[in-house]
Motif scaffolding. Structure first.
Motif, mmCIF file in Angstrom:
data_model
loop_
_atom_site.group_PDB
_atom_site.id
_atom_site.type_symbol
_atom_site.label_atom_id
_atom_site.label_comp_id
_atom_site.label_asym_id
_atom_site.label_seq_id
_atom_site.Cartn_x
_atom_site.Cartn_y
_atom_site.Cartn_z
ATOM 1 N N MET A 98 1.060 -1.395 0.648
ATOM 2 C CA MET A 98 -0.280 0.327 -0.264
ATOM 3 C C MET A 98 0.513 1.053 0.210
ATOM 4 N N LEU A 99 2.152 1.729 0.930
ATOM 5 C CA LEU A 99 2.683 2.451 0.980
ATOM 6 C C LEU A 99 3.550 3.035 -0.642
ATOM 7 N N LEU A 100 4.135 1.362 -1.257
ATOM 8 C CA LEU A 100 4.841 1.780 -2.457
ATOM 9 C C LEU A 100 3.559 1.884 -3.369
ATOM 10 N N ASN A 101 2.045 1.462 -3.492
ATOM 11 C CA ASN A 101 1.081 1.841 -4.088
ATOM 12 C C ASN A 101 0.950 3.778 -4.210
ATOM 13 N N ASN A 102 1.165 4.136 -3.207
ATOM 14 C CA ASN A 102 0.606 5.711 -3.204
ATOM 15 C C ASN A 102 1.141 6.358 -3.852
ATOM 16 N N LEU A 103 3.106 5.646 -3.812
ATOM 17 C CA LEU A 103 3.622 6.819 -4.716
ATOM 18 C C LEU A 103 3.596 6.978 -5.926
ATOM 19 N N ASN A 104 2.567 6.890 -6.832
ATOM 20 C CA ASN A 104 1.832 6.808 -7.707
ATOM 21 C C ASN A 104 1.291 7.785 -7.240
ATOM 22 N N ASN A 105 0.734 8.052 -6.765
ATOM 23 C CA ASN A 105 -0.364 9.646 -6.431
ATOM 24 C C ASN A 105 0.869 10.683 -5.858
ATOM 25 N N ASP A 106 2.194 10.893 -5.834
ATOM 26 C CA ASP A 106 3.033 11.380 -5.974
ATOM 27 C C ASP A 106 3.481 12.257 -7.063
ATOM 28 N N GLN A 107 3.221 13.601 -6.975
ATOM 29 C CA GLN A 107 3.513 14.515 -8.158
ATOM 30 C C GLN A 107 5.400 14.097 -8.038
ATOM 31 N N GLY A 108 5.813 14.209 -6.927
ATOM 32 C CA GLY A 108 7.480 14.177 -7.102
ATOM 33 C C GLY A 108 8.027 13.331 -7.468
ATOM 34 N N PHE A 109 6.893 11.777 -7.826
ATOM 35 C CA PHE A 109 7.341 10.757 -8.167
ATOM 36 C C PHE A 109 7.891 10.999 -9.051
ATOM 37 N N ARG A 110 8.817 10.496 -10.157
ATOM 38 C CA ARG A 110 8.286 10.467 -11.300
ATOM 39 C C ARG A 110 8.953 8.060 -11.479
ATOM 40 N N ASN A 111 7.827 7.670 -11.779
ATOM 41 C CA ASN A 111 7.643 6.003 -12.046
ATOM 42 C C ASN A 111 8.492 6.082 -13.209
ATOM 43 N N PHE A 112 8.326 4.212 -13.535
ATOM 44 C CA PHE A 112 9.892 3.952 -14.603
ATOM 45 C C PHE A 112 8.489 3.220 -15.131
ATOM 46 N N TYR A 113 8.201 3.698 -16.304
ATOM 47 C CA TYR A 113 7.068 2.519 -17.006
ATOM 48 C C TYR A 113 7.692 2.369 -18.376
ATOM 49 N N MET A 114 6.995 1.515 -18.833
ATOM 50 C CA MET A 114 7.536 0.610 -20.332
ATOM 51 C C MET A 114 6.239 1.645 -21.398
ATOM 52 N N ASN A 115 5.206 2.211 -21.369
ATOM 53 C CA ASN A 115 4.043 2.112 -22.284
ATOM 54 C C ASN A 115 2.768 3.062 -21.297
ATOM 55 N N LYS A 116 3.207 4.688 -21.949
ATOM 56 C CA LYS A 116 2.062 4.838 -21.135
ATOM 57 C C LYS A 116 0.578 4.527 -20.958
ATOM 58 N N ARG A 117 0.482 3.786 -21.870
ATOM 59 C CA ARG A 117 -1.160 3.354 -21.806
ATOM 60 C C ARG A 117 -1.282 1.744 -20.861
ATOM 61 N N GLY A 118 0.129 2.019 -20.533
ATOM 62 C CA GLY A 118 -0.081 0.422 -20.006
ATOM 63 C C GLY A 118 -0.122 0.283 -18.187
ATOM 64 N N PRO A 119 -0.084 -0.371 -17.654
ATOM 65 C CA PRO A 119 -0.221 0.047 -16.386
ATOM 66 C C PRO A 119 0.886 0.328 -15.023
#
Length: 441
Positions: free
Chosen positions: A1-22
């Motif tokens: 849950m703590l790590l999932n909440n990082l996705n809602n943090d505007q200061g956290f830049r996630n690593f993703y392969m495709n913008k349309r994907g999970p």
């Protein structure tokens, strides 16, 4: 849950392969966690802050000495130093071993899988001086040695050379003496790797096992909505249906292996229509195969769903986008489709239950052959393997009689039997049926 909440943090830049994907920022397995993030300062600090919160709440500490950071091989030294300083973890580079499987970038190299190969070879070396019979060796090969790389084959496909190295070690162990010295291999591993009903010794080829697991990957991609299948569908099949998509240079080796067997799998993958979410043109829901094959080869139909073409209890043929032949129309209308709220049910046509299993996939993909009924009777599973294997060797002329040794090694020796009073040629018929000892038994 703590790590999932990082996705809602505007200061956290996630690593993703495709913008349309999970969006994936972590993967967990038991007590192991892989974290995905960009390498900027703010994102790394937020990850470490989240891990510190977990430590304070749970009372468990993250072992920094067993943890590491992995960056791109072209990352600059300043970025590498910053990641190491903020995380206080060491840096590692690909390839690495994670949970017994190698993680690598680029080409599949034999050295990448050396850890698994070496474990098998070390296990065999420890058994060389155990005075094992052929039956004992066969049990160890089937239930220990062939099981050791199974977790690896379940997730990736090693090069063919890796299979050859491992199977050569199996064959050497089977035919070796009790002192570990090399002896003549009376049969290749290819001949032994057939079921008893096919005249083999009931061993299995690693390549066939790997194909069976790849079939399972394709089945899950097409029938399940796992995080893994959603990721692959978004990465490779967002615009093209998986059935018609092809592997291209630069794409993953797993995707290449899946594309190589998808035609065979799709021919045995059917659908029972319930909700009508399957593709009208590409899925095999009519028992005629994918309907796009009845169109012109240059046609590229859309990923039209059955619910888009079947409305209010009637088929809206113009909505299909292409002209549907009268034969297909009549066949579909005879099916009497009734939509419901239940999910569409995939059917594995090879099994009577319609459920997929690895055994059926292996039996379907492997090479098969027809053997004599005599061999099937001699190599029955109720007969001890030591006796059935000897009968198998006799039937296939794999024993050191004089005539076989002379023909194999071109030796200038007497072909006669040295145990009989009357000189007669020593061959398999003479040893087991015509000799004095055999006739008096």
């Amino acid at each position: 849950m703590l790590l999932n909440n990082l996705n809602n943090d505007q200061g956290f830049r996630n690593f993703y392969m495709n913008k349309r994907g999970p969006i994936i920022n972590h993967l967990c397995f038991d007590d192991d966690v892989i974290l995905f993030s960009s390498g900027n300062r703010k994102s790394l600090k937020r990850i470490m802050r989240t891990l510190k919160t977990y430590e304070d709440v749970s009372g468990q500490l993250v072992n920094k000495h067993k943890s590491s950071v992995i960056l791109h091989d072209k990352a600059c030294a300043r970025r590498i130093d910053r990641a190491k300083r903020i995380t206080t973890m060491k840096q590692e580079c690909f390839p690495i071993n994670y949970l017994g499987c190698p993680l690598y970038l680029g080409r599949k190299r034999i050295s990448t899988f050396s850890v698994t190969v070496q474990k098998i070879l070390n296990k065999i070396r420890g058994w060389f001086f155990k005075f094992l019979s052929v039956g004992g060796k066969s049990v160890l090969i089937k239930h220990v040695l062939q099981a050791m790389p199974s977790h690896l084959l379940a997730v990736m496909q090693p090069p063919k050379t890796v299979f050859e190295i491992i199977e050569n070690a199996f064959n050497r162990f089977l035919w070796s003496g009790s002192d570990g010295n090399k002896k003549l291999h009376w049969s290749s591993w290819d001949n032994l790797s057939y079921p008893i009903n096919d005249g083999g010794a009931n061993f299995r080829k690693l390549a066939d096992i790997s194909k069976a697991f790849t079939t399972k990957h394709w089945w899950k991609l097409r029938t399940k909505r796992y995080l893994w299948s959603l990721f692959l569908n978004t990465k490779y099949c967002s615009r093209i249906h998986p059935v018609t998509n092809k592997w291209r240079n630069g794409q993953s080796h797993n995707w290449k292996a899946m594309c190589s067997i998808k035609v065979l799998v799709e021919n045995n993958l059917g659908w029972i229509i319930e909700k009508g979410e399957v593709a009208f043109w590409y899925d095999n829901w009519t028992d005629l195969g994918p309907l796009y094959k009845f169109l012109d080869p240059d046609s590229k139909p859309s990923k039209l769903r059955i619910t888009d073409a079947y409305q209010n209890g009637h088929w809206n043929w113009p909505a299909c986008g292409y002209v549907v032949s009268d034969f297909i129309k009549a066949h579909i209308e005879r099916m009497q489709v009734v939509l419901s709220d239940k999910p569409d049910l995939p059917i594995w046509k090879i099994t009577s239950s319609g459920k997929f299993n690895i055994e059926s996939a292996w039996n379907f993909l492997r090479n098969s052959r027809h053997e004599s009924n005599i061999v099937n009777a001699l190599c029955h599973k109720a007969v001890p393997f030591k006796m059935s294997f000897m009968a198998w060797r006799v039937f296939h002329r794999k024993i050191p009689s004089n005539d076989i040794i002379i023909s194999w090694f071109k030796l200038l020796a007497s072909p006669n039997c040295t145990c009989c009073r009357v000189s007669q040629p020593e061959n398999i018929d003479h040893i087991f049926f015509q000799s004095y000892v055999a006739s008096s038994a």
